[in-house]
Design an enzyme around this catalytic site. Structure first.
Site, mmCIF file in Angstrom:
data_model
loop_
_atom_site.group_PDB
_atom_site.id
_atom_site.type_symbol
_atom_site.label_atom_id
_atom_site.label_comp_id
_atom_site.label_asym_id
_atom_site.label_seq_id
_atom_site.Cartn_x
_atom_site.Cartn_y
_atom_site.Cartn_z
ATOM 1 N N ASN A 9 0.854 -1.186 0.000
ATOM 2 C CA ASN A 9 0.000 0.000 0.000
ATOM 3 C C ASN A 9 0.899 1.249 0.000
ATOM 4 O O ASN A 9 1.654 1.463 0.946
ATOM 5 C CB ASN A 9 -0.875 -0.062 1.269
ATOM 6 C CG ASN A 9 -1.792 1.117 1.433
ATOM 7 O OD1 ASN A 9 -1.853 1.999 0.567
ATOM 8 N ND2 ASN A 9 -2.514 1.151 2.531
ATOM 9 N N LEU A 10 0.802 2.050 -1.041
ATOM 10 C CA LEU A 10 1.681 3.231 -1.141
ATOM 11 C C LEU A 10 1.136 4.425 -0.352
ATOM 12 O O LEU A 10 1.831 5.442 -0.205
ATOM 13 C CB LEU A 10 1.880 3.626 -2.609
ATOM 14 C CG LEU A 10 2.428 2.538 -3.542
ATOM 15 C CD1 LEU A 10 2.749 3.127 -4.920
ATOM 16 C CD2 LEU A 10 3.650 1.856 -2.965
ATOM 17 N N LYS A 11 -0.119 4.313 0.123
ATOM 18 C CA LYS A 11 -0.757 5.395 0.898
ATOM 19 C C LYS A 11 -0.541 6.741 0.187
ATOM 20 O O LYS A 11 -0.686 6.829 -1.023
ATOM 21 C CB LYS A 11 -0.221 5.390 2.339
ATOM 22 C CG LYS A 11 -0.420 4.035 3.027
ATOM 23 C CD LYS A 11 -0.231 4.080 4.519
ATOM 24 C CE LYS A 11 -0.496 2.704 5.121
ATOM 25 N NZ LYS A 11 -0.451 2.676 6.571
ATOM 26 N N HIS A 93 -9.804 0.304 4.901
ATOM 27 C CA HIS A 93 -8.494 0.441 5.539
ATOM 28 C C HIS A 93 -8.650 1.255 6.812
ATOM 29 O O HIS A 93 -9.497 2.149 6.894
ATOM 30 C CB HIS A 93 -7.479 1.106 4.589
ATOM 31 C CG HIS A 93 -6.081 1.025 5.131
ATOM 32 N ND1 HIS A 93 -5.595 1.929 6.039
ATOM 33 C CD2 HIS A 93 -5.097 0.127 4.922
ATOM 34 C CE1 HIS A 93 -4.350 1.581 6.361
ATOM 35 N NE2 HIS A 93 -4.021 0.492 5.695
ATOM 36 N N GLU A 141 -5.216 -5.823 10.519
ATOM 37 C CA GLU A 141 -4.132 -4.872 10.793
ATOM 38 C C GLU A 141 -4.451 -4.090 12.082
ATOM 39 O O GLU A 141 -5.227 -3.123 12.033
ATOM 40 C CB GLU A 141 -4.008 -3.844 9.666
ATOM 41 C CG GLU A 141 -3.672 -4.390 8.307
ATOM 42 C CD GLU A 141 -3.227 -3.281 7.356
ATOM 43 O OE1 GLU A 141 -2.145 -3.419 6.789
ATOM 44 O OE2 GLU A 141 -3.954 -2.278 7.200
ATOM 45 N N ILE A 146 0.352 -0.121 13.040
ATOM 46 C CA ILE A 146 0.566 0.405 11.687
ATOM 47 C C ILE A 146 1.625 1.497 11.717
ATOM 48 O O ILE A 146 1.564 2.414 12.537
ATOM 49 C CB ILE A 146 -0.764 0.933 11.089
ATOM 50 C CG1 ILE A 146 -1.690 -0.241 10.765
ATOM 51 C CG2 ILE A 146 -0.504 1.772 9.838
ATOM 52 C CD1 ILE A 146 -3.036 0.152 10.194
ATOM 53 N N GLY A 181 3.423 -3.074 10.564
ATOM 54 C CA GLY A 181 4.789 -3.244 11.038
ATOM 55 C C GLY A 181 5.601 -4.299 10.321
ATOM 56 O O GLY A 181 6.731 -4.604 10.706
ATOM 57 N N ALA A 202 3.320 -1.401 4.086
ATOM 58 C CA ALA A 202 3.532 -0.080 3.499
ATOM 59 C C ALA A 202 4.898 0.488 3.866
ATOM 60 O O ALA A 202 5.869 0.338 3.123
ATOM 61 C CB ALA A 202 2.410 0.870 3.932
ATOM 62 N N SER A 203 4.993 1.125 5.050
ATOM 63 C CA SER A 203 6.147 1.983 5.334
ATOM 64 C C SER A 203 7.493 1.280 5.273
ATOM 65 O O SER A 203 8.483 1.876 4.830
ATOM 66 C CB SER A 203 5.974 2.650 6.713
ATOM 67 O OG SER A 203 5.758 1.686 7.708
HETATM 68 O O1 LIG Z 1 -1.484 0.066 6.854
HETATM 69 C C1 LIG Z 1 -0.724 -0.781 6.418
HETATM 70 C C2 LIG Z 1 -0.905 -1.410 5.091
HETATM 71 O O2 LIG Z 1 -2.132 -1.106 4.555
HETATM 72 C C3 LIG Z 1 0.450 -1.209 7.190
HETATM 73 O O3 LIG Z 1 1.312 -0.148 7.244
HETATM 74 P P1 LIG Z 1 2.810 -0.382 7.730
HETATM 75 O O4 LIG Z 1 3.380 -1.509 6.900
HETATM 76 O O5 LIG Z 1 3.461 0.935 7.455
HETATM 77 O O6 LIG Z 1 2.751 -0.725 9.179
#
Ligand SMILES: O=C(CO)COP(=O)(O)O
Length: 222
Positions: A9-11, A93, A141, A146, A181, A202-203
């Site tokens: 997820n690139l958010k 989400h 999640e 997150i 995470g 994501a991150s």
């Molecule tokens: O929200 C997330 C994926 O949709 C998870 O985010 P992180 O991988 O940054 O914890």
């Protein structure tokens, strides 16, 4: 046997022209080809077309609105998302929560258009509720993990196994992903050990100095 799925997820992490999203998607594609693991990417709505037309990998929308063609302003219309090249969508989400009724309507809207559905949940009870609505995937999640760098598969394994058990009981056709995470190969390996079929993350990848190297590490223990 279910095959492993990773959805990145690139958010709104990548500012600029959308070229950043294409670059990360290219890294995903390379790692998917080398590892044989399916990797999808969820860019911003406006980048779906650019990513899908430049990189041959599954593209997901980060959300959609359950509206049809007609008098709807400011909504993410499923047909536009599909025509832009998406094959699936995230729904509910943690950073884009919906009511139960809207989750249900979003699943129906996406499924009717032929998009895969990944419904995000925050605990075992919401995983069970989501499974009753019949999406393709439930992605559990815990919001507090997150973006924390603390992997759910180690910090809260019970929410993963509990979701897997609950979902299996309610609708065995629904598969479970986990996220929050996750960044390393050992996190993905632990997630699979717990009975999920993959991860939503994501991150740990998008914000890494070298996303390709981070992705290589992610798939290194599967
Ligand atoms: O929200 C997330 C994926 O949709 C998870 O985010 P992180 O991988 O940054 O914890």
């Amino acid at each position: 046997m279910s095959s492993t799925l990773i959805v990145l997820n690139l958010k709104t992490y990548l500012e600029g022209t959308g070229e950043g999203a294409v670059k990360v998607a290219q890294a995903c594609k390379e790692v998917a080809d080398n590892s044989g693991i399916e990797i999808g990417v969820a860019p911003q709505f406006c980048d779906i077309y650019r990513v899908a037309s430049q990189v041959d990998l599954p593209v997901y929308s980060q959300s959609l609105d359950p509206v049809g063609a007609g008098s709807f302003t400011g909504h993410a219309f499923v047909q536009s998302i599909k025509d832009a090249g998406a094959v699936g969508t995230l729904i509910n989400h943690s950073e884009c929560r919906l009511t139960l009724a809207n989750i249900d309507a979003s699943i129906t809207t996406a499924r009717d258009a032929g998009l895969k559905t990944v419904v995000c949940t925050n605990n075992v009870a919401t995983s069970a509720a989501a499974a009753a609505l019949g999406p393709d995937y439930v992605a559990v999640e815990p919001p507090e993990l997150i973006g924390s760098g603390i992997p759910v598969s180690k910090a809260d394994p019970g929410v993963v196994t509990g979701s897997v058990d609950a979902v299996k009981r309610i609708n065995p056709a629904v598969q479970v992903l986990c996220g929050a995470g996750i960044s390393k190969g050992e996190d993905l390996a632990a997630a699979l050990e717990l009975g999920s079929v993959g991860v939503l993350l994501a991150s740990g990848i998008v914000k890494a100095a070298d996303p390709k190297a981070a992705l290589d590490d992610l798939v290194s223990k599967v």
